[in-house]
Design a protein around this motif. Structure first.
Motif, mmCIF file in Angstrom:
data_model
loop_
_atom_site.group_PDB
_atom_site.id
_atom_site.type_symbol
_atom_site.label_atom_id
_atom_site.label_comp_id
_atom_site.label_asym_id
_atom_site.label_seq_id
_atom_site.Cartn_x
_atom_site.Cartn_y
_atom_site.Cartn_z
ATOM 1 N N ARG A 403 0.840 -1.198 0.000
ATOM 2 C CA ARG A 403 0.000 0.000 0.000
ATOM 3 C C ARG A 403 0.876 1.250 0.000
ATOM 4 N NH1 ARG A 403 -3.977 0.334 4.694
ATOM 5 N NH2 ARG A 403 -2.069 0.324 5.879
ATOM 6 N N ASP A 404 0.305 2.330 -0.496
ATOM 7 C CA ASP A 404 1.006 3.617 -0.507
ATOM 8 C C ASP A 404 0.854 4.282 0.855
ATOM 9 O OD1 ASP A 404 2.092 6.094 -0.963
ATOM 10 O OD2 ASP A 404 0.573 6.751 -2.395
ATOM 11 N N THR A 405 1.449 3.654 1.865
ATOM 12 C CA THR A 405 1.415 4.176 3.241
ATOM 13 C C THR A 405 2.771 3.877 3.858
ATOM 14 O OG1 THR A 405 0.447 2.067 3.941
ATOM 15 C CG2 THR A 405 -1.074 3.889 3.580
ATOM 16 N N TYR A 406 3.705 4.824 3.725
ATOM 17 C CA TYR A 406 5.079 4.522 4.114
ATOM 18 C C TYR A 406 5.229 4.165 5.592
ATOM 19 C CZ TYR A 406 9.877 5.048 5.527
ATOM 20 O OH TYR A 406 11.096 4.825 6.114
ATOM 21 N N HIS A 407 4.625 4.956 6.481
ATOM 22 C CA HIS A 407 4.786 4.669 7.915
ATOM 23 C C HIS A 407 4.420 3.215 8.225
ATOM 24 C CE1 HIS A 407 5.315 8.910 8.818
ATOM 25 N NE2 HIS A 407 5.362 8.657 10.102
ATOM 26 N N PHE A 408 3.211 2.830 7.766
ATOM 27 C CA PHE A 408 2.716 1.469 7.992
ATOM 28 C C PHE A 408 2.925 0.679 6.708
ATOM 29 C CE2 PHE A 408 0.495 4.052 11.087
ATOM 30 C CZ PHE A 408 0.647 3.303 12.239
ATOM 31 N N HIS A 409 3.811 -0.285 6.771
ATOM 32 C CA HIS A 409 4.252 -1.015 5.587
ATOM 33 C C HIS A 409 3.473 -2.321 5.518
ATOM 34 C CE1 HIS A 409 7.055 -2.399 2.539
ATOM 35 N NE2 HIS A 409 7.366 -3.453 3.258
ATOM 36 N N GLY A 410 2.412 -2.340 4.688
ATOM 37 C CA GLY A 410 1.576 -3.517 4.589
ATOM 38 C C GLY A 410 1.036 -3.702 3.184
ATOM 39 N N LEU A 411 0.530 -4.886 2.910
ATOM 40 C CA LEU A 411 0.092 -5.239 1.573
ATOM 41 C C LEU A 411 -1.326 -4.739 1.264
ATOM 42 C CD1 LEU A 411 1.347 -8.932 1.632
ATOM 43 C CD2 LEU A 411 2.363 -7.067 0.319
ATOM 44 N N GLU A 412 -1.559 -4.456 -0.015
ATOM 45 C CA GLU A 412 -2.911 -4.142 -0.495
ATOM 46 C C GLU A 412 -3.807 -5.372 -0.396
ATOM 47 O OE1 GLU A 412 -4.340 -1.449 -1.591
ATOM 48 O OE2 GLU A 412 -2.834 -0.062 -2.386
ATOM 49 N N ALA A 413 -3.281 -6.502 -0.829
ATOM 50 C CA ALA A 413 -4.007 -7.769 -0.821
ATOM 51 C C ALA A 413 -2.979 -8.897 -0.823
ATOM 52 C CB ALA A 413 -4.916 -7.881 -2.041
ATOM 53 N N LEU A 414 -3.386 -10.075 -0.412
ATOM 54 C CA LEU A 414 -2.506 -11.252 -0.416
ATOM 55 C C LEU A 414 -3.317 -12.433 -0.920
ATOM 56 C CD1 LEU A 414 0.233 -12.499 0.158
ATOM 57 C CD2 LEU A 414 -0.433 -12.752 2.549
ATOM 58 N N SER A 415 -3.357 -12.560 -2.225
ATOM 59 C CA SER A 415 -4.176 -13.586 -2.869
ATOM 60 C C SER A 415 -3.380 -14.887 -3.012
ATOM 61 C CB SER A 415 -4.632 -13.097 -4.248
ATOM 62 O OG SER A 415 -5.467 -14.034 -4.864
ATOM 63 N N VAL A 416 -3.895 -15.967 -2.411
ATOM 64 C CA VAL A 416 -3.182 -17.257 -2.428
ATOM 65 C C VAL A 416 -4.130 -18.368 -2.902
ATOM 66 C CG1 VAL A 416 -1.630 -16.595 -0.549
ATOM 67 C CG2 VAL A 416 -3.768 -17.796 -0.023
ATOM 68 N N ARG A 417 -3.514 -19.448 -3.344
ATOM 69 C CA ARG A 417 -4.263 -20.672 -3.641
ATOM 70 C C ARG A 417 -3.776 -21.758 -2.684
ATOM 71 N NH1 ARG A 417 -7.539 -20.489 -7.919
ATOM 72 N NH2 ARG A 417 -7.191 -18.839 -9.467
ATOM 73 N N LEU A 418 -4.709 -22.631 -2.340
ATOM 74 C CA LEU A 418 -4.426 -23.666 -1.344
ATOM 75 C C LEU A 418 -3.805 -24.891 -1.991
ATOM 76 C CD1 LEU A 418 -7.766 -23.357 0.638
ATOM 77 C CD2 LEU A 418 -5.691 -22.001 0.875
#
Length: 418
Positions: A403-418
Motif C-alpha cells: 500500500r502507498d502508506t510509508y509509515h505502515f508497511h503492509g500489503l494491499e491484498a494477499l491472494s493465495v491458492r491452497l
C-alpha cells in the motif's frame, strides 16, 4: 563505496548537507524501501529527509539508542500530542485530540508510568500465554472457511479477523463489531500518514468521536456489571490508590484496539509473503516451538509493519557532528531501515531465521516498547504455524504489492491458492 554506486533514480542525496529528497509516495520506494535503505546505509545512516522536514536515523545502534534516550519523548513540549496539523486551527480535531491527550503512546512519565502500569498487567507474558488455545482454535476456524476452489485473499479472510477478534474478546466488546472497529481504527491511523488532507482529519475526528461514544457505553455497563474482561480490569485497577479516569480508560481501550490489530495484520501479510518467497515446504520453518519463535522474529526483522516512529527533542542535542536538534523538533527513527543495517546483521537482505545476530527494533525500545508485543508474537507464532501446517502447498495466486502508506508497511491484498 557508495560513491561508486549511483543512488536509485527516485532519490537525490547531498553528502555535504546530508539532505535527502525522496517522495515516500514514489511507487518504486514504497513497494520496496529496502533498495533505498541499502544505498543510504552506505551513504549516511543520518539524513535530513526534506519531504518530512526533520532529521532521520536508520542505523540499528542509533535507532536502538535514541528509542531509549530520555532527552526525547512522544509528548509534544507544547502540550499537544501529534501537533502536525493542516494549518494551526485544530478545532475540527477536538475528539481526536481528546483521545490522543490521554493515550499512553503520546505521554511521558509520570502520567505514562501510571497508565502503563495499570494496563500492563493484562499483557504480561503469563497472561497472554493463556490465550494460546483460543488463538489456535480461531486460526483453524478461519482456515475452515477458506474457499478451496478459488483464490483466497488472506488479509480479510485471516490476517485481519484474528487479531481484532482476540482483542475484542479481551476487552469484552462484541466480536460482531469487528468490521466497525476496523473502520474506526483505519480512519484514525490515517492521521499519521504523510500528506494527509483536511478530509483525512475530518474523517479521523468523526471516527474518534463515534469510537469514544461506543466505548463509553460499555464502560458504563461494566461499572454496573463487571466481568472478567480487560475493560472491567481497567475500571477496577488501581495504582497507589489511583484509578484510570473515564477519559484515560477510553483512550487506553482505543489504543489497545488500534495497536492490537493494525501492526499484526500488516506483519501477518508481510510474513506470509516473506516465507512463500523462500520456496520449498514452508513447514520447515515451524518444526518446533523454538523454530517457530525464531521464524517470527526473523519475519519481524526482515519486513517490519512499521517503518517510522517519531519523537520530540526536549532539549538542544547534538546527535552527530553537524546535526543539532532544538527543543520541540521532531526526529524520525526508521525501524525498517535499522533492521537491515549491514553493521548489525550479516547479509541483512537474506531471510534467515537461524541467524546468530537475531534482533530487531520492530516493537520499539525503552519506555514506549510495544505493550502488546507478547500478544502479537503469540498470535503470529500460532497463526503462521497453523496456516502452513494446514496448507503446506499454499502458493501465491498473484504477486502482492504494498500500500502507498510509508509509515505502515503492509500489503494491499494477499491472494493465495491452497
Amino acid at each position: 563505496m557508495t560513491d561508486m554506486i549511483p543512488p536509485p533514480p527516485y532519490l537525490t542525496f547531498d553528502p555535504a548537507t546530508r539532505h535527502l529528497r525522496l517522495d515516500p509516495h514514489e511507487p518504486a520506494f514504497f513497494l520496496n524501501p529496502y533498495e533505498a535503505y541499502a544505498w543510504l546505509h552506505g551513504a549516511s545512516n543520518a539524513f535530513f529527509w526534506e519531504e518530512f522536514g526533520f532529521w532521520c536515523f536508520g542505523g540499528f545502534e542509533e535507532v536502538n539508542r535514541l528509542l531509549r534516550d530520555r532527552r526525547f519523548g512522544r509528548q509534544n513540549p507544547a502540550g499537544i500530542p501529534d501537533s502536525r496539523g493542516i494549518g494551526q486551527d485544530r478545532a475540527h480535531l477536538k475528539a481526536f485530540d481528546g483521545i490522543e491527550a490521554n493515550s499512553m503512546l503520546e505521554l511521558e512519565p509520570p502520567v505514562h508510568t501510571r497508565l502503563r502500569t495499570l494496563v500492563n498487567r493484562a499483557f504480561v507474558s503469563r497472561q497472554v500465554e493463556r490465550l494460546r488455545p483460543r488463538v489456535e482454535a480461531l486460526a483453524n476456524e478461519l482456515i475452515d472457511h477458506f474457499d478451496p476452489a478459488g483464490p483466497v485473499n488472506l488479509l480479510p479472510a485471516f490476517a485481519a479477523p484474528l487479531p481484532i477478534t482476540i482483542i475484542a474478546e479481551m476487552l469484552g466488546v462484541p466480536v460482531e463489531m469487528g468490521p466497525q472497529l476496523l473502520d474506526w481504527s483505519h480512519q484514525m491511523v490515517a492521521m499519521y500518514m504523510h500528506g494527509r488532507t483536511r478530509e483525512t482529519e475530518d474523517t479521523a475526528n468523526r471516527a474518534a468521536r463515534e469510537f469514544s461514544d461506543f466505548l463509553r457505553g460499555y464502560v458504563t455497563e461494566r461499572r454496573k456489571k463487571p466481568g472478567d474482561d480487560l475493560l472491567s480490569l481497567l475500571i477496577s485497577a488501581q495504582e497507589d490508590g489511583q484509578k484510570l479516569s473515564e477519559d484515560e480508560l477510553v483512550s487506553s481501550a482505543i489504543l489497545l484496539l488500534n495497536a492490537g490489530h493494525e501492526a499484526t495484520v500488516h506483519q501477518t501479510g508481510n510474513a506470509v509473503r516473506s516465507i512463500l518467497a523462500q520456496g520449498g515446504d514452508s513447514r520447515r520453518f515451524f518444526t518446533s516451538p523454538e523454530a517457530t519463535a525464531a521464524t517470527v522474529e526473523e519475519c519481524l526483522r526482515f519486513d517490519a509493519p512499521l517503518h517510522m516512529f517519531t519523537r520530540y527533542a526536549y532539549q538542544e542535542i547534538e546527535l552527530a557532528p553537524g546535526i543539532v536538534v532544538q527543543p520541540g523538533q521532531t526526529v524520525g527513527l526508521l525501524l525498517g531501515m535499522a533492521n537491515h543495517d549491514p553493521n548489525a546483521f550479516a547479509n541483512p537482505s537474506a531471510f534467515n531465521p537461524g541467524r546468530e545476530d537475531q534482533k530487531n527494533v520492530s516493537f520499539g525500545a525503552g519506555i514506549h516498547f510495544c505493550i502488546g508485543a507478547p500478544l502479537a508474537r503469540l498470535e503470529l507464532q500460532v497463526s503462521l504455524k497453523t496456516l502452513f501446517d494446514r496448507h503446506p502447498r499454499l502458493h501465491l495466486a498473484e504477486q502482492p504489492s504494498f500500500r502507498d502508506t510509508y509509515h505502515f508497511h503492509g500489503l494491499e491484498a494477499l491472494s493465495v491458492r491452497l
